[in-house]
Design a protein around this motif. Structure first.
Motif, PDB file in Angstrom:
ATOM      1  N   LYS A 177       0.850  -1.193   0.000  1.00 51.39           N
ATOM      2  CA  LYS A 177       0.000   0.000   0.000  1.00 51.39           C
ATOM      3  C   LYS A 177       0.885   1.242   0.000  1.00 51.39           C
ATOM      4  O   LYS A 177       1.927   1.274   0.663  1.00 51.39           O
ATOM      5  CB  LYS A 177      -0.912   0.039   1.229  1.00 51.39           C
ATOM      6  N   ILE A 178       0.466   2.263  -0.732  1.00 54.47           N
ATOM      7  CA  ILE A 178       1.098   3.583  -0.679  1.00 54.47           C
ATOM      8  C   ILE A 178       0.073   4.553  -0.104  1.00 54.47           C
ATOM      9  O   ILE A 178      -1.044   4.666  -0.616  1.00 54.47           O
ATOM     10  CB  ILE A 178       1.546   4.068  -2.068  1.00 54.47           C
ATOM     11  N   LEU A 179       0.448   5.246   0.965  1.00 54.54           N
ATOM     12  CA  LEU A 179      -0.410   6.262   1.567  1.00 54.54           C
ATOM     13  C   LEU A 179       0.138   7.642   1.214  1.00 54.54           C
ATOM     14  O   LEU A 179       1.298   7.945   1.515  1.00 54.54           O
ATOM     15  CB  LEU A 179      -0.463   6.103   3.094  1.00 54.54           C
ATOM     16  N   GLU A 180      -0.676   8.464   0.570  1.00 55.61           N
ATOM     17  CA  GLU A 180      -0.267   9.807   0.174  1.00 55.61           C
ATOM     18  C   GLU A 180      -1.256  10.816   0.752  1.00 55.61           C
ATOM     19  O   GLU A 180      -2.470  10.667   0.598  1.00 55.61           O
ATOM     20  CB  GLU A 180      -0.223   9.923  -1.352  1.00 55.61           C
ATOM     21  N   GLN A 181      -0.724  11.851   1.402  1.00 49.75           N
ATOM     22  CA  GLN A 181      -1.611  12.808   2.069  1.00 49.75           C
ATOM     23  C   GLN A 181      -2.312  13.765   1.102  1.00 49.75           C
ATOM     24  O   GLN A 181      -3.356  14.319   1.398  1.00 49.75           O
ATOM     25  CB  GLN A 181      -0.836  13.600   3.117  1.00 49.75           C
ATOM     26  N   ASN A 182      -1.750  13.989  -0.081  1.00 48.22           N
ATOM     27  CA  ASN A 182      -2.346  14.905  -1.050  1.00 48.22           C
ATOM     28  C   ASN A 182      -3.306  14.191  -1.998  1.00 48.22           C
ATOM     29  O   ASN A 182      -3.393  12.964  -2.007  1.00 48.22           O
ATOM     30  CB  ASN A 182      -1.240  15.598  -1.848  1.00 48.22           C
ATOM     31  N   LYS A 183      -3.996  14.976  -2.812  1.00 44.80           N
ATOM     32  CA  LYS A 183      -4.926  14.398  -3.777  1.00 44.80           C
ATOM     33  C   LYS A 183      -4.195  13.678  -4.891  1.00 44.80           C
ATOM     34  O   LYS A 183      -4.696  12.711  -5.459  1.00 44.80           O
ATOM     35  CB  LYS A 183      -5.807  15.501  -4.387  1.00 44.80           C
ATOM     36  N   ASP A 184      -3.005  14.183  -5.247  1.00 36.98           N
ATOM     37  CA  ASP A 184      -2.230  13.618  -6.349  1.00 36.98           C
ATOM     38  C   ASP A 184      -0.902  13.074  -5.860  1.00 36.98           C
ATOM     39  O   ASP A 184      -0.308  13.592  -4.906  1.00 36.98           O
ATOM     40  CB  ASP A 184      -1.979  14.685  -7.415  1.00 36.98           C
ATOM     41  N   VAL A 185      -0.415  12.054  -6.536  1.00 37.56           N
ATOM     42  CA  VAL A 185       0.882  11.460  -6.209  1.00 37.56           C
ATOM     43  C   VAL A 185       1.946  12.009  -7.160  1.00 37.56           C
ATOM     44  O   VAL A 185       1.637  12.647  -8.169  1.00 37.56           O
ATOM     45  CB  VAL A 185       0.827   9.921  -6.313  1.00 37.56           C
ATOM     46  N   LEU A 186       3.199  11.788  -6.813  1.00 37.79           N
ATOM     47  CA  LEU A 186       4.342  12.121  -7.673  1.00 37.79           C
ATOM     48  C   LEU A 186       4.346  13.587  -8.109  1.00 37.79           C
ATOM     49  O   LEU A 186       4.680  13.925  -9.248  1.00 37.79           O
ATOM     50  CB  LEU A 186       4.356  11.203  -8.903  1.00 37.79           C
ATOM     51  N   GLN A 187       3.994  14.469  -7.185  1.00 36.16           N
ATOM     52  CA  GLN A 187       3.881  15.894  -7.532  1.00 36.16           C
ATOM     53  C   GLN A 187       5.228  16.522  -7.875  1.00 36.16           C
ATOM     54  O   GLN A 187       5.317  17.333  -8.800  1.00 36.16           O
ATOM     55  CB  GLN A 187       3.219  16.650  -6.378  1.00 36.16           C
ATOM     56  N   LYS A 188       6.283  16.172  -7.125  1.00 37.33           N
ATOM     57  CA  LYS A 188       7.598  16.763  -7.426  1.00 37.33           C
ATOM     58  C   LYS A 188       8.141  16.249  -8.746  1.00 37.33           C
ATOM     59  O   LYS A 188       8.835  16.975  -9.464  1.00 37.33           O
ATOM     60  CB  LYS A 188       8.588  16.474  -6.291  1.00 37.33           C
ATOM     61  N   VAL A 189       7.848  15.000  -9.054  1.00 35.06           N
ATOM     62  CA  VAL A 189       8.262  14.446 -10.344  1.00 35.06           C
ATOM     63  C   VAL A 189       7.606  15.245 -11.468  1.00 35.06           C
ATOM     64  O   VAL A 189       8.234  15.569 -12.473  1.00 35.06           O
ATOM     65  CB  VAL A 189       7.882  12.956 -10.449  1.00 35.06           C
ATOM     66  N   LYS A 190       6.362  15.591 -11.269  1.00 36.32           N
ATOM     67  CA  LYS A 190       5.595  16.301 -12.300  1.00 36.32           C
ATOM     68  C   LYS A 190       6.178  17.678 -12.607  1.00 36.32           C
ATOM     69  O   LYS A 190       6.271  18.082 -13.772  1.00 36.32           O
ATOM     70  CB  LYS A 190       4.142  16.437 -11.853  1.00 36.32           C
ATOM     71  N   ILE A 191       6.574  18.418 -11.568  1.00 36.28           N
ATOM     72  CA  ILE A 191       7.009  19.804 -11.787  1.00 36.28           C
ATOM     73  C   ILE A 191       8.508  19.942 -12.012  1.00 36.28           C
ATOM     74  O   ILE A 191       8.972  20.989 -12.459  1.00 36.28           O
ATOM     75  CB  ILE A 191       6.602  20.712 -10.604  1.00 36.28           C
ATOM     76  N   SER A 192       9.274  18.894 -11.710  1.00 32.17           N
ATOM     77  CA  SER A 192      10.738  19.030 -11.778  1.00 32.17           C
ATOM     78  C   SER A 192      11.208  19.292 -13.205  1.00 32.17           C
ATOM     79  O   SER A 192      10.579  18.871 -14.173  1.00 32.17           O
ATOM     80  CB  SER A 192      11.418  17.770 -11.241  1.00 32.17           C
ATOM     81  N   GLY A 193      12.325  20.009 -13.283  1.00 30.63           N
ATOM     82  CA  GLY A 193      12.906  20.304 -14.584  1.00 30.63           C
ATOM     83  C   GLY A 193      11.978  21.089 -15.481  1.00 30.63           C
ATOM     84  O   GLY A 193      11.968  20.914 -16.700  1.00 30.63           O
ATOM     85  N   GLY A 194      11.167  21.969 -14.886  1.00 31.18           N
ATOM     86  CA  GLY A 194      10.226  22.761 -15.662  1.00 31.18           C
ATOM     87  C   GLY A 194       9.152  21.918 -16.321  1.00 31.18           C
ATOM     88  O   GLY A 194       8.652  22.251 -17.400  1.00 31.18           O
ATOM     89  N   GLY A 195       8.795  20.807 -15.655  1.00 33.07           N
ATOM     90  CA  GLY A 195       7.765  19.918 -16.196  1.00 33.07           C
ATOM     91  C   GLY A 195       8.306  18.838 -17.108  1.00 33.07           C
ATOM     92  O   GLY A 195       7.549  18.046 -17.669  1.00 33.07           O
ATOM     93  N   ARG A 196       9.647  18.789 -17.231  1.00 34.37           N
ATOM     94  CA  ARG A 196      10.269  17.766 -18.090  1.00 34.37           C
ATOM     95  C   ARG A 196      10.793  16.584 -17.281  1.00 34.37           C
ATOM     96  O   ARG A 196      11.021  15.518 -17.824  1.00 34.37           O
ATOM     97  CB  ARG A 196      11.411  18.369 -18.897  1.00 34.37           C
ATOM     98  N   CYS A 197      11.029  16.785 -16.009  1.00 35.02           N
ATOM     99  CA  CYS A 197      11.581  15.793 -15.073  1.00 35.02           C
ATOM    100  C   CYS A 197      13.045  15.467 -15.357  1.00 35.02           C
ATOM    101  O   CYS A 197      13.371  14.670 -16.243  1.00 35.02           O
ATOM    102  CB  CYS A 197      10.782  14.495 -15.031  1.00 35.02           C
ATOM    103  N   ASN A 198      13.908  16.101 -14.590  1.00 33.96           N
ATOM    104  CA  ASN A 198      15.344  15.824 -14.645  1.00 33.96           C
ATOM    105  C   ASN A 198      15.592  14.528 -13.867  1.00 33.96           C
ATOM    106  O   ASN A 198      15.865  14.538 -12.683  1.00 33.96           O
ATOM    107  CB  ASN A 198      16.099  17.001 -14.035  1.00 33.96           C
TER     108      ASN A 198
END
Length: 417
Positions: free
Chosen positions: A45-66
């Motif tokens: 099981k993965i428990l995430e406190q926010n509505k969406d997961v992998l939020q930092k992955v999404k925004i990193s590198g200006g949305g390109r993901c470094n």
């Protein structure tokens, strides 16, 4: 009929025998750990406190993901981590950027190495990375529960009780990949872990200066920035922003000096060398240009690797008439120009977060982690990875690489149990 019932009962019994792994935190480290666990051995099981997961992955590198960085020698790789260098040597010896590239590419994500050695998906979309992680965890029947804020973790004799607003969960193993939020660190502290206080890392310098104010967006190919009082110095590309200075040179300085700069309350003097040359070298370049172009006006003279607009603003800042012929520039004026180019004194008054990629120094004390397995030395069957630890890196994909490597180690350890 009896045979079928017995078979059904056997299946139920085998399911109950499967150990429960609960991963707290649906970010890069949490998903990568889940994606590498043996689904035939564990219910995950993965428990995430926010509505969406992998939020930092999404925004990193200006949305390109470094995703990571093209540095494939663990001994060299650890040098990009102001905190965690020693501990990460063994981690990267088992899983390094080449392994990360292979993992994603084997799951259909083509990657590319850019000129500065940062690695991105060929699609230039962070969603490619997110899709790969979510597909892998879905194939392993990982249950992802969002808006599940953990309020308390209790250790019983052989299990954990995890209390959330979405209900309570029992776990044989807990993987703690919450990031560096203060509330998350309090949970780790409640379990007995020592927490190194948080301070920002990877931030830009706020500077009010008339020269900089005229040139937001102007960049310098290679500059040097130092803080004499703290004996800190870094070099690299430099960028003038609306609020001061940014770019790799400043971000590296903020990372390596994170705690010292916090101690100064982010008020200190810096020296900026816009051209990465000594004053003597700058003066020699000026003299050589002057000898070969005596009739040119100083404002039209391309002597140094700076934009024409910045050069003319620098002349005004140095109180030198841009229409003056270069042959008429005095030695004193030349020295003033060289000084402003190579040793510009600027007063920093505060900091700004670098884009949305907030990184902190601090977290769970590294002495309390077994870096062969990422297991807690304090709490049996508890594992920790990612920014919850007192590990951070400069910008360039290094923070993600620490997450991938640490999470992979945890999965390998659990798969062998």
């Amino acid at each position: 009929m009896v045979y079928k019932n017995r078979t059904f009962e056997t299946k139920i019994y085998s399911i109950r025998l499967m150990k429960q792994v609960v991963i707290i935190g649906g970010g890069a480290a949490g998903f990568f750990c889940a994606a590498n666990l043996d689904e035939n051995k564990y219910q995950i099981k993965i428990l995430e406190q926010n509505k969406d997961v992998l939020q930092k992955v999404k925004i990193s590198g200006g949305g390109r993901c470094n995703v990571t960085h093209a540095c494939f020698d663990p001994q060299d790789l650890v040098k990009f981590y102001p905190r965690g260098e020693k501990e990460l040597r063994s981690v990267f010896s088992k899983f390094q950027p080449g392994d990360t590239m292979e993992w994603f590419e084997s799951r259909g994500v083509s990657l590319k190495i850019e000129n500065d050695n940062r690695i991105f998906p060929e699609s230039n979309q962070s969603q490619s990375i997110i899709n790969a992680l979510q597909t892998e965890t879905k194939n392993k029947n990982v249950e992802v529960i969002t808006q599940a804020t953990v309020s308390q973790i209790s250790k019983t004799e052989d299990q954990f009780l995890i209390e959330t607003k979405s209900g309570n969960f029992m776990a044989d193993y807990v993987v703690f990949t919450t990031g560096s939020a203060p509330k998350s660190l309090k949970l780790a502290e409640s379990l007995g872990h020592k927490i190194v206080s948080l301070v920002p890392s990877l931030f830009t310098f706020n500077i009010k200066n008339p020269l900089l104010a005229e040139h937001p967006g102007t960049s310098f190919e290679w500059a040097e920035v130092s803080i004499p009082k703290l004996k800190l110095e870094e070099s690299g590309p430099l960028l003038i922003t609306h609020w001061g200075l940014s770019g790799p040179a400043v971000l590296k300085l903020s990372a390596w000096g994170a705690r010292l700069l916090a101690g100064e309350n982010y008020k200190f003097e810096i020296l900026v060398n816009f051209i990465s040359k000594s004053i003597q070298e700058a003066e020699e370049d000026f003299i050589n240009f002057k000898e070969n172009n005596p009739k040119k006006t100083i404002g039209q003279s391309k002597i140094y690797n700076v934009t024409n607009r910045f050069w003319n603003s620098l002349l005004a800042y140095s109180k030198i008439d841009s229409e003056k012929q270069i042959s008429n520039i005095s030695k004193k004026e030349m020295q003033i120009l060289a000084g402003n180019l190579c040793e510009m004194k600027l007063q920093v008054d505060g900091k700004s977060t670098f884009k949305d990629e907030f990184v902190t120094a601090g977290g769970v004390d590294l002495k309390e982690i077994n870096f062969k397995t990422m297991a807690s030395k304090v709490v049996p069957n508890l594992f920790l990875a990612g920014e919850v630890l007192n590990i951070d890196a400069i910008t360039g994909g290094f923070n993600f690489q620490a997450c991938w490597s640490e999470a992979w180690l945890i999965a390998q350890e659990l798969n062998m149990r």
